[in-house]
Design a protein around this motif. Structure first.
Motif, mmCIF file in Angstrom:
data_model
loop_
_atom_site.group_PDB
_atom_site.id
_atom_site.type_symbol
_atom_site.label_atom_id
_atom_site.label_comp_id
_atom_site.label_asym_id
_atom_site.label_seq_id
_atom_site.Cartn_x
_atom_site.Cartn_y
_atom_site.Cartn_z
ATOM 1 N N PRO A 9 0.652 4.399 -8.206
ATOM 2 C CA PRO A 9 1.608 4.531 -7.098
ATOM 3 C C PRO A 9 2.921 3.786 -7.350
ATOM 4 C CG PRO A 9 -0.584 4.021 -6.274
ATOM 5 C CD PRO A 9 -0.626 3.832 -7.757
ATOM 6 N N ARG A 10 2.840 2.648 -8.014
ATOM 7 C CA ARG A 10 4.078 1.904 -8.299
ATOM 8 C C ARG A 10 4.949 2.673 -9.291
ATOM 9 N NH1 ARG A 10 0.584 -2.465 -9.338
ATOM 10 N NH2 ARG A 10 1.362 -2.568 -11.489
ATOM 11 N N GLY A 64 0.832 -1.199 0.000
ATOM 12 C CA GLY A 64 0.000 0.000 0.000
ATOM 13 C C GLY A 64 0.861 1.241 0.000
ATOM 14 N N LEU A 65 0.792 2.021 -1.076
ATOM 15 C CA LEU A 65 1.693 3.165 -1.233
ATOM 16 C C LEU A 65 0.939 4.493 -1.290
ATOM 17 C CD1 LEU A 65 4.225 1.602 -3.789
ATOM 18 C CD2 LEU A 65 4.491 1.881 -1.305
ATOM 19 N N GLY A 71 1.918 4.729 3.484
ATOM 20 C CA GLY A 71 2.856 3.784 2.872
ATOM 21 C C GLY A 71 4.091 4.477 2.328
ATOM 22 N N TRP A 105 4.968 -2.439 -2.620
ATOM 23 C CA TRP A 105 3.994 -2.820 -3.647
ATOM 24 C C TRP A 105 2.678 -2.102 -3.413
ATOM 25 C CZ3 TRP A 105 4.670 -4.969 -8.158
ATOM 26 C CH2 TRP A 105 3.570 -5.447 -8.883
ATOM 27 N N ASP A 106 1.965 -1.872 -4.507
ATOM 28 C CA ASP A 106 0.600 -1.355 -4.471
ATOM 29 C C ASP A 106 -0.151 -1.998 -5.626
ATOM 30 O OD1 ASP A 106 -1.743 0.538 -4.953
ATOM 31 O OD2 ASP A 106 -0.822 1.477 -3.203
ATOM 32 N N SER A 107 -1.405 -2.356 -5.399
ATOM 33 C CA SER A 107 -2.182 -3.019 -6.451
ATOM 34 C C SER A 107 -2.472 -2.086 -7.622
ATOM 35 C CB SER A 107 -3.502 -3.549 -5.884
ATOM 36 O OG SER A 107 -4.282 -2.487 -5.356
ATOM 37 N N ARG A 108 -2.354 -0.779 -7.408
ATOM 38 C CA ARG A 108 -2.616 0.194 -8.461
ATOM 39 C C ARG A 108 -1.320 0.526 -9.201
ATOM 40 N NH1 ARG A 108 -4.376 4.865 -4.926
ATOM 41 N NH2 ARG A 108 -2.753 3.871 -3.670
ATOM 42 N N SER A 165 -1.354 -1.149 4.769
ATOM 43 C CA SER A 165 -2.256 -0.020 4.982
ATOM 44 C C SER A 165 -3.408 -0.462 5.872
ATOM 45 C CB SER A 165 -2.796 0.465 3.633
ATOM 46 O OG SER A 165 -3.943 1.267 3.799
ATOM 47 N N ASP A 193 5.386 -7.833 -5.158
ATOM 48 C CA ASP A 193 4.176 -8.089 -4.392
ATOM 49 C C ASP A 193 4.496 -9.088 -3.282
ATOM 50 O OD1 ASP A 193 1.715 -8.699 -3.368
ATOM 51 O OD2 ASP A 193 0.753 -9.055 -5.305
#
Length: 451
Positions: free
Chosen positions: A44-45, A16-17, A21, A38-41, A76, A61
């Motif tokens: 942010p990465r 979570g960034l 994060g 890592w961030d799923s979006r 997060s 991840d």
């Protein structure tokens, strides 16, 4: 930011960034830790290198990575551990899942001598946290807010010796914290909330209680007195501490002063103020200092925020009232004078199917204006008690309320619902209320009248 030798040579994964994060990654890297992030979006990465040396961060991840040898996975607070696979991945590797508040707790022994206040509860946390910080500032004590409000705690510079960190802590943050020993901890209240995460009120209350379980027996605990669940936790804590270390407050001893606090009106703010006073007194602040601070405290946006006054009508933005329990004291703050004078705009994404907590104060409502997904149900509930307009949209609700309100009346947005059916968050909802009110009150350029 906080840089600590406690993290040097350690290995952490950050999932979570968003703001907390990013602050966590920056703090850990500066402290000499190895960091996986890592961030799923995608955004942010991809933006990682804009605020950190990418050569010092492993972008991977943690759910799929090898976590063996890591000292922690920092997630997060918004990540539901009962649903997200990161919890299982960390458990397989024997790695604790923690949050940035736990990192702060681990770093405390490397910081200048300080104290920590932890404030939790279903409603009123932000106001009470900000009020405690304001009182400390007026008293000349170095302090800063953090946690669920303001700058992420790891993103702010360390306080000088003698400073006080005032942390607003949600149940989600407490879940990810294991060693935060607050000098003073406070629980304002407990009402049903976040039951999609916890399942029962008892499980939710147990999460809040952990803030006190982490305290040493010589620490101070402060508890509001409005609900039985909070009282149960207070009794448990009183049984393990010396007399005088548990304070139970309801604000009755401060009621005569409340008229002099422009930004702290209503019974809920009386309790918020009482908890804040008990906290600062435990820190050594004297009555003369906190009395002065209460008088000049300015409230927070979206929490009983007075946004306009025109033609004798006051407009109040209480968008932070995201459940009936938090809307109830706002309604209670405006009794008839002598007739009902409150024009109540409510509705959104409901957290339940009733307005039971608000019902004792329906007699204060001159008219209700229902919006959003909850609008039809709330209209049915309120119809036997007051005039109801099924407005559906915010702008229409405000127009109708303006047309009906008389001098001495109050038009208030206090939704008793989450915002996500029509707005990004409660801040966006509150800002929209403010903008519409200002636009409708602005003089018409052609006629010189109101638009």
């Amino acid at each position: 930011m906080i840089v600590s030798s406690a993290f040097a040579g350690k290995r952490y994964a950050v999932l979570g960034l968003a703001r907390s994060g990013q602050a966590t990654v920056a703090s850990l890297v500066a402290s000499g830790a190895h960091v996986m992030a890592w961030d799923s979006r995608d955004e942010p990465r991809q933006g990682l290198c804009e605020w950190i040396d990418c050569g010092k961060v492993e972008l991977a991840d943690p759910v799929a990575a090898d976590l063996a040898g890591y000292d922690g996975v920092i997630v997060s607070p918004g990540i539901a551990l009962n649903q997200h696979p990161v919890a299982e991945a960390a458990a397989r590797a024997g790695v604790p899942v923690i949050g940035d508040i736990e990192l702060f707790a681990l770093a405390r022994h490397t910081l200048p001598t300080h104290r920590v206040v932890g404030i939790t509860g279903t409603n009123g946390k932000s106001t009470t946290t900000s009020l405690v910080n304001h009182i400390l500032e007026v008293a000349g004590v170095p302090s800063q807010v953090g946690g669920n409000i303001g700058v992420p705690v790891l993103g702010s510079d360390p306080l000088p010796e003698g400073g006080v960190y005032v942390l607003e802590l949600s149940s989600y943050q407490i879940d990810l914290t294991h060693s935060l020993d607050c000098e003073v901890a406070a629980l304002l209240n407990l009402t049903p909330d976040h039951l999609d995460r916890y399942g029962t009120l008892e499980a939710y209350a147990a999460s809040k209680a952990r803030l006190f379980e982490m305290q040493g027996k010589e620490r101070c605990g402060v508890f509001g007195m409005t609900d039985s669940e909070t009282g149960i936790i207070a009794r448990v804590e009183a049984a393990r501490r010396a007399p005088g270390l548990i304070r139970l407050v309801d604000g009755s001893d401060l009621a005569e002063m409340q008229g002099g606090w422009p930004s702290l009106q209503g019974p809920h703010n009386l309790q918020n103020a009482a908890v804040a006073v008990a906290i600062v007194e435990a820190l050594g602040i004297k009555k003369g200092q906190w009395e002065r601070a209460l008088r000049d405290f300015r409230g927070l946006p979206h929490r009983m925020e007075r946004v306009a006054e025109a033609n004798g009508v006051v407009y109040i933005n209480d968008s932070k009232a995201t459940n009936p329990a938090s809307a109830a004291p706002a309604i209670a703050a405006f009794p008839p004078n002598p007739e009902p004078r409150l024009h109540w705009i409510l509705g959104g994404l409901p957290k339940g199917d009733d307005l039971d907590e608000c019902m004792p104060y329906f007699g204060n409502v001159a008219a209700a204006y229902t919006i959003g997904d909850a609008g039809p149900r709330f209209a049915e509930i309120l119809a036997p008690y007051t005039r109801v307009h099924r407005s559906e949209m915010m702008a229409e609700a405000i127009r109708q309320a303006m047309a009906e309100a008389k001098p001495g009346d109050v038009v208030m947005l206090s939704p008793a619902c989450a915002s996500f059916d029509q707005f990004r968050d409660f801040e966006a909802r509150g800002q929209t209320f403010r903008q519409i009110v200002e636009a409708l009150l602005a003089p018409d350029e052609e006629t010189g009248g109101k638009g």
